[in-house]
Structure formats: C-alpha cells, structure tokens
Enzyme design. Structure first.
Site, PDB file in Angstrom:
ATOM      1  CG  HIS A 198     -42.764 -32.291 -17.262  1.00  0.00           C
ATOM      2  ND1 HIS A 198     -41.889 -32.556 -16.228  1.00  0.00           N
ATOM      3  CD2 HIS A 198     -43.211 -31.034 -17.053  1.00  0.00           C
ATOM      4  CE1 HIS A 198     -41.832 -31.504 -15.430  1.00  0.00           C
ATOM      5  NE2 HIS A 198     -42.626 -30.558 -15.910  1.00  0.00           N
ATOM      6  CG  ASP A 240     -39.668 -34.664 -15.367  1.00  0.00           C
ATOM      7  OD1 ASP A 240     -40.791 -34.815 -15.841  1.00  0.00           O
ATOM      8  OD2 ASP A 240     -39.131 -33.551 -15.250  1.00  0.00           O
ATOM      9  CB  SER A 245     -41.407 -27.578 -15.433  1.00  0.00           C
ATOM     10  OG  SER A 245     -42.122 -28.299 -14.487  1.00  0.00           O
TER      11      SER A 245
END
Ligand SMILES: *[C@@H]1O[C@H](CO)[C@@H](O)[C@H](O)[C@H]1NC(C)=O
Ligand SMILES: *[C@@H]1O[C@H](CO)[C@@H](O)[C@H](O)[C@H]1NC(C)=O
Ligand SMILES: *[C@@H]1O[C@H](CO)[C@@H](O)[C@H](O)[C@H]1NC(C)=O
Ligand SMILES: *[C@@H]1O[C@H](CO)[C@@H](O)[C@H](O)[C@H]1NC(C)=O
Ligand SMILES: *[C@@H]1O[C@H](CO)[C@@H](O)[C@H](O)[C@H]1NC(C)=O
Ligand SMILES: *[C@@H]1O[C@H](CO)[C@@H](O)[C@H](O)[C@H]1NC(C)=O
Ligand SMILES: *[C@@H]1O[C@H](CO)[C@@H](O)[C@H](O)[C@H]1NC(C)=O
Ligand SMILES: CC(=O)N[C@H]1CO[C@H](CO)[C@@H](O)[C@@H]1O
EC number: 3.4.14.10
Length: 766
Positions: A214, A141, A552
């Site tokens: 994220h 990620d 996600s």
C-alpha cells in the site's frame, strides 16, 4: 439480610475493581503548549503527570508509548479507564481517548485491485518543465519498497538543507536504501500499543520496509519518477509517473495489513512536521461507523497542528460508499479526497454456448479461449448436501458440492453481500472450477484482480440473460476470455461506487468530500509479491507494478498535485493550495456532460466534492479563499468546544462569540454548505473573502447557478481588484421559500474573462 447486602456490595466493588484493572492504550492530547520552533517538552513533564495518576505499586506502567513534543503536546500510555477519566479532568489536558485502530483505504479492506496510469497527461507535461523542486512529501502508510524503479534519484538535485529527518535502518533496510529521492524513512516500534501479543499491528517488525504494498503504491503515485514501459503483466502499458516526479519522499511506516494505531499515526505526524515536510499524505482513516469528534481523532488533531505550521494534509475520504454520511477525515483543515474512475477499463468477455457475449469487468490471467466451451452451472444447482440454496447461489464457503463443480464455470450472485467477492472467488477456485461469473451491481465498475483464475463480473441485467440461457438448454456452456484493456473508456471521470459520500456526519455545515481524483484501477509501484497463490501467472516474475483501487489511490494524486503547485508557488499556504485545486476542479466528463455516478445519475457534491482536480488550471486560479486560524477557531467554537479547550489547542487567547451553531457555514471555505435552511425563515447570509493572486487589475462578476425555487443573491456581484485592493469580502444570501425540500445544489462562479473561480454550494431546505 444485612450481611447479604454487604456481601453483594463488596462483590460489586470487587468486580468494578477488576474491570478497572484492565489497561489499554490511550492517547492523552494536551494541545499546543509549545513555545517557539525548537522548544521541546521534556518527557519528564509527562512522566510526572502519569505518576500523579498511576499508583506507585504499579510504577512499571509509568512510561510513555509515544511522546508528542514538537508540533503539539501529549503522549500515549497504558491506562485503566478510571485513570483515563482522571487525566481528562486534568488542567492542560484537552482530550483522552482509547487508541483507535484505523484502516487502510485501499478498498473495503479486502478485494478491489485494479489498474491505470498515475496522473493525467496534462499534469505530466508541466511537471517535466519544472524538473527540479525541493518539495518534500511525507507518506504515513505501510512503509516503502526502496528498490522500486519509481524511487531512483537519477538527475535529482541534492537534499534540501532544511530537511531534518532520518533514514532508520532495519534488518532488511540500510541507510543506503535512502537517496536523493527517498530522503527519509522511519518506522515505529509499537509493541505495547495493542497489548504485548499483537506487535504486528502498527507495522513494527523493526524496519521501514513495506511488506503490504500500500505505501509503495501511494508513494509512487504521489511522487514516483518516470518509469518507461511500466505495466502489469502486459496491462496498462505506458510510462508510470507520479504527479510530481522531482518531489522528495519521506516514508513513515505506521501500518500493517491489519491496520494502523492512531497513537502511532499521531507520532508520525509530529515527526513529519519536525522533519520539515511540506505535505503529509494519509490514505487511512477511522471506519465511518467509528468516527469521533475532531479532538478525539488522531488525524484531525495532527492535521490541525500541521496546518498551523504551513504543512498541507491530504487524506482519503474512505471506501464506505455509496451510502450517504460515510465520508471520514472531514475536519475543515484536512483536504478530503473522493475517488473516480479514469478513462481506461478492463474487460473480460463472457461467451455463451449460444454465441451471445457479454462484457464483464475483471483482470485475469485466464488461459481459456473462444474455441473451447466449458460446462456452465449456477451455484444453487450444485449446492452441497444440507446447504441452503440461498447460500449456494451466493457461493458461500461450505455451501457448494465440490464434486459437481470441478472443471465447470460457476455463476454466483450477490443477494447478501456479507461475504466479499474475494472470498467467493476463493471458494469457487478452491473447488477446482474452470472459472467464475459473478453477478452483482456492487462495484461492477471496479475491475477485480483475480490473478490467474478466470473471473469476471457483470450487472443484474446481463446476469438475467445468462440465467435465461441456463434455463433454456440442457447443457449450457460458456467461456471467459482473457482481460483486454479498453483505453478510451467513456465517460470518465465517474464517481467510484465505493467512494465514501457526504454529508459529513460530524457537521453538515462544511461540504465534504472536497475534491475527487483517480482512484480506480491505478497502476503504480508495488512490492514484488509472489506469496499469494495464483497471484502471479505461471512462468512470469512477480510484477514491480500493481493495479489497485480505493480512495487510498485517489489521495496521493491530490498530494502530487499539491506538491506541483507548491513547487511553483512556494509561499502559498495550505488553504491557498487547497482553494486553487477546488475552485478550478471540473464537474464535466470527457464527453462534455456533467459527471455521473456509477448508476448513471448526475453526481452531486456529496459524491464528488467540487469535482475532479485539474492541477494545471490550479496553477493560475485567479482568486483564492484563505482559511486562517481565526476561521478554524470559530469553527471549533461553533462546533461546541469550550473557550478553555480551544485556548489549549490554539495557544491563543480566544473567546468564542455567542452565536448559533449554523455559523460554521460562515468560515472562509472554498465551498458553501448550509445544514438547515428553514423554508419560512428569513434568508441566511454567508460571508466569503477572496484574495487576488492573479494580475493586480482585475474585475470579476458573479454568475449563479441555482436550482429552481432557491433564491441566491451575491452582494456585491462585481469585485474590482487593484494594486491596493487585493482582498474583497462579499455576501451570499439564500432563501428557500419555494425550494424543493432536502439538499439543493448549485454554484457561484466569479469570472474575469480569463479565470473561472467556482464555488459549489449545498443547502438543505426544510
Ligand atoms: C503472548 O504469547 C506467548 C506465546 O506466543 C504466551 O506465552 C504469552 O502468555 C502471551 N502473552 C499474553 C499477555 O497474552
Ligand atoms: C447515483 O445517484 C442517484 C441519484 O442521486 C442515486 O439514487 C443512486 O443511488 C446513486 N448511485 C450510486 C451508485 O451512488
Ligand atoms: C490453464 O492453466 C491451469 C493452471 O493455472 C492449468 O492447470 C490448465 O491445464 C490450463 N488449461 C489450458 C487449457 O491450458
Ligand atoms: C449477514 O450479516 C448480518 C449482520 O452481521 C447477519 O445478521 C446476517 O444473518 C448475515 N447473513 C447471512 C446470510 O449470514
Ligand atoms: C430459471 O428457472 C428457475 C427455476 O425453474 C426460475 O426460478 C428462474 O426464475 C428462471 N430464471 C429465468 C431468468 O428465467
Ligand atoms: C484574554 O482575553 C480576555 C477577553 O478578551 C481578556 O479579558 C484577558 O485579559 C485576556 N488574557 C490574556 C492573558 O491576554
Ligand atoms: C492598474 O490600473 C491602474 C489605474 O488604471 C494603472 O495606473 C496601473 O498601472 C495598472 N497596473 C497594472 C499592473 O496593470
Ligand atoms: C490481465 C492479464 O493478465 N490478462 C491475461 C489473461 O490471460 C492471457 C493468456 O494467458 C494473457 O495473454 C493476458 O495478458
């Protein structure tokens, strides 16, 4: 004349030579030519191969960007097109492809941002009881924010001895940032990957630290520890916890805000497998428009070898819905996750001058009140000079007259969704408007986080009434109230509108996505970000938690659930874990009605897979479908790869049977998909084998739900297991003489009085 031709010819040659001098990064994938655990292919082998292709006068290019030498073999390097094609014919090379850019699946890369609690309560109850486990999750990620309270290691036991990973240091990241919870952190220097001037893509910057948010969000959703009193400026208050709080986290930073390089993801997967992780979580994918076949897709390649070594790979399905054929990460050895709404919603109410009010969706830090009304105006009434009204009604950049907007609430529509709601909001905010009402059917179920600016979104029906009101009075007024949380929002789950849909554009003979998990308005750890103007309410500190939406966010819920199951059933293979989560998933919502999509129609398996995961039930599934190497080999055969290629990939002496490609349906998968069933054709017969993982003596009977006209038979329709019989094969036949054309969906459930082992089927009748 002759000389002219010669001249032309030489010009052409010249041109092609110039075109051919352009180099770009390529991935050279060489399959599984690795012997045993610790055998590593020396870099010199790959350098030698490169030197045989690259002219000696350009020897400075004879170097590897990434070298894959643990779970599989290959490298990435700067090559010209002709060098790449020369390499692809080389013995031992499986595929050569330009290094693709993959996208983060937080949303269509721009706007949604929402909130809610990590896992369903039922899961957390159980994870508490098993508060120590040694499962290791890799998150590939944007890195990690190690100071987040979600990654403290209080009460967590020592690091499992099999862990071979490292904690890389960076200018803003120390070895001491890793602990018994966050046990590993790597980043990748990818300077060369995108040409010398794009070092930021690939997330280099010399540190595993997350500067996007994220990776921190997904990691804490999968395995964050319990944090009491987590909230987002007062919203979604409660305990934030990952699906599997005692699980260890290893962060592999491969991405920046702009995206991720495929060659780097492949390197991170190779490293993660070598480091000893149990599960790899990837909330990233190729755009659905750029999908390439399995052996030219870095995630599919890495996941294949991970699966072979007992490592589960969980991926997001993508945010390109609701159009069909948009699902990505569809290889059968990948666990593909769609997103759903949860039982919580955020509303910000619009009150009109005539007293009428509407429930809009939005997260705002509005300081407007019910008692003060503000002038209300439609974008097209305040168009800038020379701007087409079609643009002004959509609030396009440059289309509005700022002088006429200041201090008013502006209504914008979404006739032409070329421009995202985030941009439109910035346009209206920049014009010093008091607030914005956005009329759109798109993602009205996904509350948009507008920061401090009063923003709310409503559907066309409510929009029409607001336009009627504007028409009905000389001086229309309105206000937008601060967001409130609707805790028991019903029904839930609902398939999120943005979630990518099946069938897979690569093969319709595998049902994808596999399952659905919460992915709308998820509260999880964030980097404390105060960079974006208006993102932090005045007088407050940047939040340690954030609300985000996307597949996600759904993916790490399944990662956490898989870790939970693995912590209890340590010997289960990736396919057993996946089967357990699939056959126990639910297709019913919290109102005991079938799950719907966001336009209120019953959701089908191309939207939700086999349904919403239920980790608690998945602990005790009764029967599982084991998908083994032989199945995957057959899949590759039927997909059309040659014996030679498959032998390189699998390192086994396989010979593909000569049969029809339809037989992909026949690999031992926990769902059934048949891409074509001709109406006048004989029945199509599919084989499945189940393994009993419950008590020895068990008898299961089959129950079929099929749409009218589709005849489904199960032979035998009774399975008797004992101490000596733990695996049984059965056949399912389909005939569609009188079936409706197009996709027919149904289910086959095995029941023993205690377990429901449900498989969904999708059969396209022509
Ligand atoms: C990269 O950017 C620098 C300036 O930042 C410039 O001088 C250099 O020429 C660029 N290199 C390439 C290959 O574009
Ligand atoms: C919901 O399902 C119906 C029926 O299959 C379909 O027509 C509609 O487009 C779907 N809506 C969304 C948002 O997916
Ligand atoms: C609301 O907040 C904005 C700043 O975000 C400020 O300029 C404005 O004066 C405030 N309005 C009221 C009514 O307090
Ligand atoms: C929207 O995008 C499409 C494709 O890029 C383009 O053809 C169309 O003109 C755009 N519409 C507007 C209003 O810009
Ligand atoms: C409002 O008035 C405009 C122009 O007079 C018209 O085009 C529009 O259809 C009206 N809208 C509604 C909802 O009545
Ligand atoms: C591979 O299999 C083929 C056909 O089954 C057989 O003829 C051949 O000898 C095998 N090769 C090796 C190296 O085992
Ligand atoms: C299963 O059934 C057999 C035969 O009825 C019996 O002998 C055996 O003890 C049973 N095993 C278990 C675990 O119940
Ligand atoms: C979600 C959110 O932050 N809502 C806020 C909207 O604004 C009011 C007034 O400032 C706050 O009280 C809410 O918490």
């Amino acid at each position: 004349m002759k000389s002219l031709l010669l001249l032309l010819a030489s010009l052409l040659i010249c041109n092609t030579t110039i075109a051919d001098q352009i180099t770009k990064p390529y991935v050279v994938y060489m399959g599984n030519n690795i012997n045993g655990e610790d055998d590593q292919i020396p870099e010199s082998v790959h350098i030698e191969l490169l030197s045989s292709i690259i002219p000696s006068e350009e020897s400075e290019r004879i170097k590897l960007i990434h070298h894959y030498n643990h779970a599989f073999s290959g490298f990435s390097a700067m090559l010209t097109q002709s060098e790449a094609s020369a390499l692809s014919g080389h013995d031992g090379v499986v595929s050569v492809f330009p290094d693709p850019i993959l996208e983060l699946h937080t949303t269509r890369s721009w706007d949604f941002l929402d909130s809610d609690l990590g896992m369903k309560p039922s899961t957390n109850v159980l994870t508490h009881q098993h508060s120590s486990n040694d499962i290791i999750i890799a998150l590939i990620d944007t890195g990690i924010w190690p100071e987040s309270p979600s990654f403290t290691d209080e009460g967590i036991g020592k690091i499992p001895s099999r862990w071979k990973g490292i904690c890389m240091e960076g200018h803003d990241f120390k070895k001491s940032n890793c602990n018994r919870k966050l046990i590993g952190a790597r980043y990748y220097n990818t300077q060369d990957t995108f040409g010398s001037n794009k070092t930021h893509i690939g997330g280099a910057k010399g540190s595993p630290r997350d500067t996007v948010g994220h990776g921190t969000h997904t990691a804490s959703t999968a395995a964050g520890v319990n944090v009491n009193n987590a909230n987002y400026y007062g919203l979604a208050k409660g305990t934030a916890r990952g699906g599997s709080p005692s699980t260890r986290i290893a962060a592999y930073k491969t991405c920046s805000e702009e995206g991720c390089s495929g060659s780097t993801i492949l390197k991170a997967m190779d490293d993660a497998i070598k480091d000893g992780v149990d599960i790899i979580s990837i909330s990233i994918g190729l755009s659905s428009l750029m999908q390439s076949d399995y052996l030219n897709d870095p995630i599919a390649i890495g996941a294949f070898h991970a699966e072979q070594r007992g490592v589960t790979v969980v991926c997001s399905a993508g945010n390109d819905g609701p159009d069909p054929n948009t699902v990505v990460n569809t290889a059968p050895w990948i666990f593909t996750v769609a997103a759903s709404n949860i039982d919580r919603n955020f509303q910000s109410t619009i009150v009109l001058g005539n007293g009428k009010s509407f429930q809009g969706a939005g997260i705002n830090f509005s300081n407007l009140t019910r008692s003060t009304m503000h002038s209300l105006v439609f974008g097209e009434e305040v168009a800038a000079e020379f701007a087409p009204t079609s643009e002004a009604r959509n609030c396009y950049p440059g289309s509005l007259d700022y002088n006429k907007i200041a201090g008013r609430i502006v209504v914008c529509v979404d006739d032409d969704p070329n421009i995202s709601r985030k941009i439109k909001k910035l346009v209206v905010q920049d014009a010093r408007a008091m607030g914005m009402i956005f009329v759109s059917e798109n993602n009205k179920d996904v509350s948009f986080d507008a920061g401090a600016f009063p923003f709310t979104e409503i559907g066309n029906l409510e929009g029409h009434q607001i336009f009627q009101y504007i028409n009905s009075t000389k001086k229309p007024t309105a206000t937008i109230l601060p967001t409130i949380e609707i805790p028991r929002y019903r029904p839930a789950p609902i398939v999120a509108s943005f979630s990518s849909r099946g069938p897979s554009s690569l093969t319709e003979n595998i049902l994808k996505p596999d399952v659905m998990a919460p992915g709308v308005a998820i509260l999880a750890a964030m980097i404390p970000n105060s960079d974006e103007p208006g993102s932090v309410p005045i007088g407050k500190k940047a939040s340690l938690f954030g609300i985000k939406s996307g597949t996600s966010m759904a993916c790490p819920h399944v990662t956490g659930a898989a870790a939970f199951i693995k912590s209890i059933h340590g010997r289960w293979t990736p396919s057993m874990i996946k089967s357990a989560l699939m056959t126990t998933a639910t297709t019913y919502n919290n109102m005991r009605k079938p799950v719907t999509n966001s336009s209120n129609y019953f959701a089908n398996p191309h939207e939700m897979g086999v349904g919403e995961i239920n980790p608690l039930k998945a602990l005790n599934p009764g029967l599982v479908f084991e998908t083994n190497l032989e199945d995957y080999v057959r899949f590759l055969c039927y997909y059309g790869y040659s014996n030679k290629i498959i032998r390189s990939v699998c390192k086994s002496n396989v010979t593909c049977p000569r049969t029809s490609p339809d037989l992909i349906s026949n690999i031992n998968y926990p769902s059934i998909s048949i891409g074509t069933l001709k109406r006048n054709q004989n029945t199509k017969v599919i084989t499945r084998t189940v393994t009993n993982v419950g008590t020895f003596n068990a008898t299961y009977v089959a129950k079929v739900h099929a749409p009218e006209g589709l005849v489904v038979k199960v032979i035998p329709n009774k399975l008797v297991f004992s101490e000596s019989v733990q695996r049984i094969t059965y056949k399912v036949s389909f005939s569609g003489n009188k079936a409706r054309g197009g996709y027919n969906f149904g289910s086959l459930t095995w029941l023993d009085g205690r377990h429901y082992v449900r498989t969904l089927f999708a059969v396209k009748v022509e």
